[in-house]
Design a protein around this motif. Structure first.
Motif, PDB file in Angstrom:
ATOM      1  N   GLY A  18       0.336  32.513 -10.043  1.00 52.14           N
ATOM      2  CA  GLY A  18       0.005  32.966 -11.384  1.00 52.14           C
ATOM      3  C   GLY A  18       0.686  34.285 -11.715  1.00 52.14           C
ATOM      4  N   LEU A  19       0.312  34.836 -12.866  1.00 55.37           N
ATOM      5  CA  LEU A  19       0.947  36.062 -13.345  1.00 55.37           C
ATOM      6  C   LEU A  19       0.263  37.261 -12.675  1.00 55.37           C
ATOM      7  CD1 LEU A  19       3.266  36.274 -15.419  1.00 55.37           C
ATOM      8  CD2 LEU A  19       1.556  36.936 -17.102  1.00 55.37           C
ATOM      9  N   HIS A  20       0.698  37.554 -11.456  1.00 49.94           N
ATOM     10  CA  HIS A  20       0.077  38.636 -10.676  1.00 49.94           C
ATOM     11  C   HIS A  20       0.767  39.953 -10.980  1.00 49.94           C
ATOM     12  CE1 HIS A  20       3.327  38.256  -7.606  1.00 49.94           C
ATOM     13  NE2 HIS A  20       3.315  37.017  -8.031  1.00 49.94           N
ATOM     14  N   MET A  21       0.578  40.954 -10.134  1.00 51.49           N
ATOM     15  CA  MET A  21       1.012  42.294 -10.514  1.00 51.49           C
ATOM     16  C   MET A  21       2.532  42.467 -10.583  1.00 51.49           C
ATOM     17  SD  MET A  21      -0.194  45.952  -9.004  1.00 51.49           S
ATOM     18  CE  MET A  21      -1.907  45.757  -9.376  1.00 51.49           C
ATOM     19  N   VAL A  22       3.273  41.802  -9.690  1.00 53.06           N
ATOM     20  CA  VAL A  22       4.737  41.979  -9.718  1.00 53.06           C
ATOM     21  C   VAL A  22       5.317  41.485 -11.051  1.00 53.06           C
ATOM     22  CG1 VAL A  22       6.932  41.340  -8.659  1.00 53.06           C
ATOM     23  CG2 VAL A  22       4.999  41.970  -7.208  1.00 53.06           C
ATOM     24  N   ARG A  45      -7.079  35.065 -26.633  1.00 52.55           N
ATOM     25  CA  ARG A  45      -6.902  36.456 -26.206  1.00 52.55           C
ATOM     26  C   ARG A  45      -5.470  36.907 -26.476  1.00 52.55           C
ATOM     27  NH1 ARG A  45      -7.556  36.622 -20.465  1.00 52.55           N
ATOM     28  NH2 ARG A  45      -7.169  34.381 -20.419  1.00 52.55           N
ATOM     29  N   ILE A  52       0.675  47.659 -18.609  1.00 54.21           N
ATOM     30  CA  ILE A  52       0.448  46.823 -17.421  1.00 54.21           C
ATOM     31  C   ILE A  52      -1.046  46.552 -17.238  1.00 54.21           C
ATOM     32  CG2 ILE A  52       0.525  48.789 -15.820  1.00 54.21           C
ATOM     33  CD1 ILE A  52       1.904  46.646 -13.907  1.00 54.21           C
ATOM     34  N   PHE A  53      -1.879  47.504 -17.650  1.00 53.41           N
ATOM     35  CA  PHE A  53      -3.332  47.294 -17.530  1.00 53.41           C
ATOM     36  C   PHE A  53      -3.762  46.121 -18.421  1.00 53.41           C
ATOM     37  CE2 PHE A  53      -2.767  51.578 -16.060  1.00 53.41           C
ATOM     38  CZ  PHE A  53      -3.612  51.648 -14.967  1.00 53.41           C
ATOM     39  N   ASP A  54      -3.182  46.070 -19.625  1.00 57.60           N
ATOM     40  CA  ASP A  54      -3.483  44.967 -20.528  1.00 57.60           C
ATOM     41  C   ASP A  54      -2.981  43.649 -19.944  1.00 57.60           C
ATOM     42  OD1 ASP A  54      -4.779  46.208 -22.618  1.00 57.60           O
ATOM     43  OD2 ASP A  54      -3.486  45.271 -24.134  1.00 57.60           O
ATOM     44  N   LEU A  56      -2.498  42.779 -16.939  1.00 56.47           N
ATOM     45  CA  LEU A  56      -3.274  42.327 -15.777  1.00 56.47           C
ATOM     46  C   LEU A  56      -4.582  41.651 -16.189  1.00 56.47           C
ATOM     47  CD1 LEU A  56      -2.653  45.295 -13.342  1.00 56.47           C
ATOM     48  CD2 LEU A  56      -1.935  42.933 -12.995  1.00 56.47           C
ATOM     49  N   THR A  57      -4.990  41.884 -17.431  1.00 60.51           N
ATOM     50  CA  THR A  57      -6.221  41.226 -17.875  1.00 60.51           C
ATOM     51  C   THR A  57      -5.951  39.809 -18.410  1.00 60.51           C
ATOM     52  OG1 THR A  57      -6.141  42.089 -20.130  1.00 60.51           O
ATOM     53  CG2 THR A  57      -7.310  43.430 -18.505  1.00 60.51           C
ATOM     54  N   ARG A  59      -5.010  37.196 -16.746  1.00 62.31           N
ATOM     55  CA  ARG A  59      -5.581  36.219 -15.802  1.00 62.31           C
ATOM     56  C   ARG A  59      -4.969  34.828 -16.033  1.00 62.31           C
ATOM     57  NH1 ARG A  59     -10.565  35.983 -17.610  1.00 62.31           N
ATOM     58  NH2 ARG A  59     -10.398  33.828 -18.254  1.00 62.31           N
TER      59      ARG A  59
END
Lengths: 93, 156
Positions: A18-22, A45, A52-54, A56-57, A59
């Motif tokens: 999935g769309l993880h942090m990298v 949504r 990046i904080f946005d 990461l939400t 999911r």
């Protein structure tokens, strides 16, 4: 005269994890210098692609369909560049 | 995913001092190990895996926050700990600033969805300045857990 345009493009998350942090970092980096707004939408949504904080939400697991939207000069180039990142699965060129 | 469900209270460090990224990560992994989340024989291997992940790009994502993480087969559910570094830690962050709040996550390799839900939960609250300020002011693990519960219940 510069023209503000809105461009949209649908992309699919093909990353196994999935769309993880990298990938989120790569997206934020890619859009950082764009003068205008870039958002990514999934279902009901929407997040700011410069944060990046946005991101990461979001999911977004494997197979999620996302809509990228950019508003500003050269917005089409920006969304196409982002779509290429997704198509390459965020691997370097 | 609620933070209080996967952050291990006994592993929270509210007075982290570390001279490097690796020292910080080692202290946090050590704290999770001491709290009984995995056998000590896995400790070095987990630290190495987290450091290897950092090579792909720092998890110091700005605003004084880092979220180092890895997958590892020694855990069977997502576990995390929090450290607060009053003097900051140099973390090669994306914005070049030191980090003061660290969330360290270890997730089982076969549960990518849990990892994404954990990241979502953490990021959602870390966007909130009040949450970050209260977290940095927390003196004990119990204070941190109380804050997490308030955040989980949207009481902040």
């Amino acid at each position: 005269m510069t023209s503000e345009t809105t461009s949209q493009r649908e992309v699919t998350v093909n990353l196994e994890n999935g769309l993880h942090m990298v990938p989120c970092s790569r997206i934020a980096e890619h859009v950082r210098d764009f003068v205008g707004e870039v958002s990514i939408h999934v279902e009901d949504r929407s997040v700011d692609a410069k944060s990046i904080f946005d991101l990461l939400t979001l999911r977004a697991p494997f197979g999620t369909v996302l809509m990228i939207e950019a508003v500003g000069k050269d917005s089409e180039d920006l969304v196409n560049g982002l779509a290429t990142l997704f198509e390459r699965n965020f691997e370097p060129e | 995913m609620k933070l209080a469900e996967f952050v291990i209270e006994d592993a929270i460090v509210t007075d982290l001092t570390a001279n490097s990224k690796e020292e910080a990560i080692r202290a946090m992994v050590g704290s999770l190990c001491k709290s009984g989340q995995f056998a000590s024989e896995n400790e070095d291997n987990i630290v190495a895996a987290i450091m290897k992940r950092e090579e792909l790009g720092s998890t110091g994502i700005g605003r004084g926050i880092a979220v180092p993480h890895t997958k590892h087969p020694s855990v069977d559910s997502l576990v995390a700990t929090i450290a607060i570094a009053r003097d900051g830690v140099e973390f090669q962050s994306l914005d070049g600033e030191d980090v003061y709040i660290l969330f360290l996550l270890i997730s089982p390799p076969d549960r990518p969805g849990d990892h994404l839900r954990g990241l979502e939960g953490i990021s959602r609250h870390l966007k909130n300045d009040d949450f970050c300020n209260f977290l940095r002011q927390s003196k004990t693990a119990a204070d941190v857990m109380e804050l997490l519960r308030e955040a989980d219940e949207d009481r902040l």
